[in-house]
Design an enzyme around this catalytic site. Structure first.
Site, PDB file in Angstrom:
ATOM      1  N   GLY A  34       0.836  -1.185   0.000  1.00  0.00           N
ATOM      2  CA  GLY A  34       0.000   0.000   0.000  1.00  0.00           C
ATOM      3  C   GLY A  34       0.870   1.233   0.000  1.00  0.00           C
ATOM      4  O   GLY A  34       2.073   1.181   0.289  1.00  0.00           O
ATOM      5  N   TYR A  35       0.243   2.350  -0.303  1.00  0.00           N
ATOM      6  CA  TYR A  35       0.957   3.618  -0.445  1.00  0.00           C
ATOM      7  C   TYR A  35       0.477   4.602   0.605  1.00  0.00           C
ATOM      8  O   TYR A  35      -0.711   4.872   0.714  1.00  0.00           O
ATOM      9  CB  TYR A  35       0.798   4.147  -1.870  1.00  0.00           C
ATOM     10  CG  TYR A  35       1.540   3.236  -2.808  1.00  0.00           C
ATOM     11  CD1 TYR A  35       2.868   3.476  -3.109  1.00  0.00           C
ATOM     12  CD2 TYR A  35       0.955   2.075  -3.287  1.00  0.00           C
ATOM     13  CE1 TYR A  35       3.586   2.596  -3.903  1.00  0.00           C
ATOM     14  CE2 TYR A  35       1.664   1.192  -4.074  1.00  0.00           C
ATOM     15  CZ  TYR A  35       2.978   1.457  -4.378  1.00  0.00           C
ATOM     16  OH  TYR A  35       3.693   0.581  -5.135  1.00  0.00           O
ATOM     17  N   LEU A  36       1.430   5.100   1.386  1.00  0.00           N
ATOM     18  CA  LEU A  36       1.140   6.073   2.429  1.00  0.00           C
ATOM     19  C   LEU A  36       1.206   7.492   1.895  1.00  0.00           C
ATOM     20  O   LEU A  36       0.561   8.391   2.416  1.00  0.00           O
ATOM     21  CB  LEU A  36       2.136   5.908   3.583  1.00  0.00           C
ATOM     22  CG  LEU A  36       2.038   4.560   4.300  1.00  0.00           C
ATOM     23  CD1 LEU A  36       3.285   4.299   5.125  1.00  0.00           C
ATOM     24  CD2 LEU A  36       0.793   4.534   5.166  1.00  0.00           C
TER      25      LEU A  36
END
Length: 183
Positions: A34-36
């Site tokens: 996932g991308y923060l």
């Protein structure tokens, strides 16, 4: 890359035209990532696999090159970070495939991006020559739609159903016999 050590990533990415790569593929490694954050300066990613959990900071891409810094994190903390990503996540299976002395990473996407199959090769320099396997289709190295952060955002539709067949046929039409390329 060693934990916490900066390095430079140089990679070329291609669509996969057919399934013949599977004959030489190693067992799949399943990734959830996932991308923060994603800004003009780069991305911050969290990734979990059987091999561990990492937070990776990737700098702005300049051509095929960008800086990358990765840290191992405890699995529980990585799971918490993945939860913070909300729907900005993806799942894929990665297969390592050897071809004429090079190792290719073939990513088979799952979930919303199911049907998308991309192969990439990491290089030591941008002008490095390498043999292109016969199962590769068009190059998408500089196409933002095929960056993992874009796939996770699902900002662009990816291959499903009939569109998967269309992309596969287009990729097959671009494949030539063994060839060597440089950018």
């Amino acid at each position: 890359m060693e934990n916490g050590r900066a390095s430079v990533e140089i990679e070329r990415k291609f669509l996969v035209a057919n399934e013949t790569w599977r004959a030489a593929a190693g067992p799949p490694i399943r990734y959830r990532q996932g991308y923060l954050s994603k800004t003009a300066l780069g991305t911050v990613r969290v990734r979990v696999s059987d091999g561990g959990a990492y937070v990776t900071i990737k700098g702005r891409r300049r051509g095929l090159t960008r800086h990358e810094l990765s840290y191992a994190v405890p699995l529980g903390e990585a799971e918490e970070l993945l939860a913070l990503c909300g729907s900005w996540t993806l799942e894929k299976e990665r297969h390592l495939v050897e071809h004429q002395g090079s190792i290719w990473e073939v990513d088979v996407y799952l979930g919303a991006a199911a049907g998308l199959v991309v192969a990439e090769i990491e290089l030591e320099r941008e002008d490095q020559l390498f043999a292109i396997p016969p199962w590769l289709g068009p190059e998408v190295s500089l196409d933002r739609r095929y960056r993992n952060s874009s796939i996770a955002l699902q900002a662009e539709p990816y291959v499903t159903g009939e569109s998967s067949r269309t992309v596969t046929l287009q990729a097959e039409a671009c494949v030539a016999s063994e060839r060597t390329v440089a950018l």
